[in-house]
Design an enzyme around this catalytic site. Structure first.
Site, PDB file in Angstrom:
ATOM      1  N   LYS A 108      -5.649  -0.448  -6.937  1.00  0.00           N
ATOM      2  CA  LYS A 108      -3.901  -0.877  -6.799  1.00  0.00           C
ATOM      3  C   LYS A 108      -3.338  -0.166  -7.724  1.00  0.00           C
ATOM      4  CE  LYS A 108      -4.489  -3.204  -3.032  1.00  0.00           C
ATOM      5  NZ  LYS A 108      -4.280  -2.443  -1.798  1.00  0.00           N
TER       6      LYS A 108
ATOM      7  N   ASP B 277      -2.650  -8.671  -2.015  1.00  0.00           N
ATOM      8  CA  ASP B 277      -1.710  -8.528  -2.979  1.00  0.00           C
ATOM      9  C   ASP B 277      -1.450 -10.082  -3.716  1.00  0.00           C
ATOM     10  OD1 ASP B 277      -1.508  -5.981  -2.440  1.00  0.00           O
ATOM     11  OD2 ASP B 277       0.278  -6.084  -1.258  1.00  0.00           O
TER      12      ASP B 277
ATOM     13  N   LYS C  34       8.609  -5.584   1.292  1.00  0.00           N
ATOM     14  CA  LYS C  34       8.332  -4.366   0.944  1.00  0.00           C
ATOM     15  C   LYS C  34       7.773  -3.594   1.886  1.00  0.00           C
ATOM     16  CE  LYS C  34       5.779  -3.666  -2.945  1.00  0.00           C
ATOM     17  NZ  LYS C  34       5.012  -2.553  -2.800  1.00  0.00           N
TER      18      LYS C  34
ATOM     19  N   ARG D  92       8.636   0.995   5.858  1.00  0.00           N
ATOM     20  CA  ARG D  92       8.222   1.589   7.219  1.00  0.00           C
ATOM     21  C   ARG D  92       9.588   1.683   7.900  1.00  0.00           C
ATOM     22  NH1 ARG D  92       3.948  -0.860   5.386  1.00  0.00           N
ATOM     23  NH2 ARG D  92       2.159  -0.668   6.431  1.00  0.00           N
TER      24      ARG D  92
HETATM   25  C1  S3P Z   1       0.472  -1.972   2.083  1.00  0.00           C
HETATM   26  C2  S3P Z   1      -0.862  -2.072   2.060  1.00  0.00           C
HETATM   27  C3  S3P Z   1      -1.734  -2.561   1.107  1.00  0.00           C
HETATM   28  C4  S3P Z   1      -1.184  -3.375   0.048  1.00  0.00           C
HETATM   29  C5  S3P Z   1       0.273  -2.713  -0.321  1.00  0.00           C
HETATM   30  C6  S3P Z   1       1.032  -2.537   0.797  1.00  0.00           C
HETATM   31  C7  S3P Z   1       1.454  -1.354   3.096  1.00  0.00           C
HETATM   32  O1  S3P Z   1      -2.539  -1.515   0.703  1.00  0.00           O
HETATM   33  O2  S3P Z   1      -1.988  -3.648  -0.899  1.00  0.00           O
HETATM   34  O3  S3P Z   1       0.875  -3.326  -1.388  1.00  0.00           O
HETATM   35  O4  S3P Z   1       2.611  -1.558   3.179  1.00  0.00           O
HETATM   36  O5  S3P Z   1       0.786  -0.850   3.855  1.00  0.00           O
HETATM   37  P1  S3P Z   1      -3.870  -1.163   1.322  1.00  0.00           P
HETATM   38  O6  S3P Z   1      -3.454  -0.373   2.625  1.00  0.00           O
HETATM   39  O7  S3P Z   1      -4.355   0.012   0.521  1.00  0.00           O
HETATM   40  O8  S3P Z   1      -4.718  -2.121   1.559  1.00  0.00           O
END
Ligand code: S3P
Length: 430
Positions: A339, A312, A22, A27
């Site tokens: 979250k 996660d 994901k 990105r």
């Molecule tokens: C993600 C970063 C994480 C993660 C999220 C996806 C990302 O969050 O928990 O599910 O794709 O950069 P945080 O950057 O807020 O820690």
């Protein structure tokens, strides 16, 4: 909203793959739209969160061709002002990374999302972006976000939490800044943005937990990318198999970026028989095959950098803890409270309904494992990872577990129930 019913299952066996990562799929769209030339992305994740990013990127004038469900082809560059607020739906990554990408554009934009996303903190990005000269306002620290064009300058940022979303928003803004952008992080958050930026020619260097991006990047090459399977989705299958003695599951083509593999270390420390074989690399991202066999687990104490590398996966680790002998302590994980939902409160609340002995702590939780679980009605609270961790718990609870509001599972793992069924689990959706 659908209900997913899971019955007690003796063991899981088989060979599977999981949908695309994901984080990398978001990105691919956001970096690809900034690149000069035609991007090609295979193995892209067609899930609720990434479809929100696809919609937003299209609304910015990028004509993304979906050759099939998981293959994208699109020309980067030439962004134009969107006709309406960009709807990030439930996807925090979509909103935070797009904010970084849009503050340096020559047109205004507004980022908004669902009531769930509107509850999440956004000052953590608007503050650092404003320090770079951006004109971005939040609404009491939350979405909607309003962006006006403004010249950006480089800045040296020291983050108080390790967050890939914050780091990425800053780096994306830095692509359009005069002067260098530096980010110091307190821990090793996922580095997909850095890996991808280097792959498309950005002048970016990483030194431990510090990232240096040189002043305004003139031209980014288009992406040629194979997205690996998402280890955060694989984690649900790994924990399910680890908890059911007699299980033997192989998961192919999974991303094994070391900033994401905390779950493998946690399972190994709990005594699980888990092995990974790194086979190849795609666009700088390592990937390979995982094999896990079920057996007895023991409780562990988790904290430090491991928390960031498994952030996660902590909800489903709580499920493994419920099945392990002794106590598991999860600490320094207060980020879980911001979250999709407050994942400390909700994990404790829902697992207790199944008979798990869990106590909530300000920055984590303590699970006393080894007590039998009993199936009942539980609720995802609209959070995909809560829905899936409850389904995993249901595999070893007595009788049936009914997960209400299970439709959100498709925000990250379309085909989750079918994947469990293919491994021998009894699951049905109503
Ligand atoms: C993600 C970063 C994480 C993660 C999220 C996806 C990302 O969050 O928990 O599910 O794709 O950069 P945080 O950057 O807020 O820690």
């Amino acid at each position: 909203m659908s209900t997913l019913t899971v019955s007690r299952t003796p063991a899981l066996r088989g060979r599977i793959s999981v949908p695309g990562d994901k984080s990398i799929s978001h990105r691919a769209l956001i970096l690809g739209m900034l690149a000069a030339g035609e991007n090609r992305v295979r193995g892209w994740l067609p899930a609720g969160d990434t479809l929100a990013t696809l919609g937003a990127v299209r609304a910015l004038g990028i004509d993304v061709l979906r050759e099939n469900e998981t293959s994208l082809r699109f020309q980067g560059g030439g962004l134009r002002e969107p006709a309406a607020p960009l709807d990030c739906v439930n996807a925090g990554t979509c909103m935070r990374l797009l904010a970084g990408a849009l503050v340096g554009q020559t047109f205004p934009s507004v980022l908004d999302g669902s009531p769930q996303l509107r509850r999440r903190p956004m000052a953590r990005i608007t503050g650092p972006l404003r320090a770079m000269g951006a004109s971005i306002s939040d609404t009491d620290g939350r979405a909607p976000l309003h962006i006006e064009p403004a010249p950006l300058h480089g800045h040296e940022h020291t983050l108080s939490v390790a967050s890939a979303q914050v780091k990425s928003a800053i780096l994306l803004a830095g692509l359009h800044a005069e002067g260098a952008t530096v980010v110091h992080e307190p821990g090793p958050s996922r580095n997909h943005t850095e890996v991808m930026l280097q792959a498309i020619g950005a002048d970016l260097k990483v030194d431990k937990h510090t990232v240096h991006l040189a002043a305004a990047q003139p031209r980014l090459e288009p992406l040629e990318l194979d997205v690996p399977g998402d280890i955060s989705s694989a984690a649900f299958v790994l924990v399910a198999a680890a908890c059911l003695p007699g299980s033997d599951v192989v998961i192919e083509h999974v991303g094994l970026n070391p900033t994401r593999t905390g779950i493998l270390e946690v399972l190994a420390r709990m005594g699980s028989d888990v092995a990974s074989t790194e086979r190849e690399e795609s666009g700088g991202e390592p990937l390979g095959t995982l094999r896990i066999r079920g057996g007895d687990l023991r409780g562990v104490s988790l904290g430090g950098d491991l928390i960031v590398r498994a952030i996660d996966e902590l909800p489903v680790i709580a499920v493994a803890a419920a099945q392990a002998a002794g106590e598991t302590r999860i600490t320094v994980a207060a980020e879980l409270r911001v979250k999709e939902v407050d994942r400390i409160a909700v994990v404790a609340q829902e697992l207790r309904k199944l008979g798990v002995q869990v106590s909530e702590q300000p920055d984590g939780m303590v699970v006393e494992g080894g007590h039998p679980l009993k199936g009942t009605a539980v609720d995802s609270h609209g959070d995909h990872r809560i829905g899936m961790m409850l389904a995993v718990a249901g595999l070893f609870a007595e009788g049936e577990t009914h997960i209400q509001n299970a439709g959100c599972i498709a925000d990250s793992f379309p085909g989750f129930a079918a994947t469990l069924a293919a491994l021998g689990a009894e699951v049905r959706t109503a």
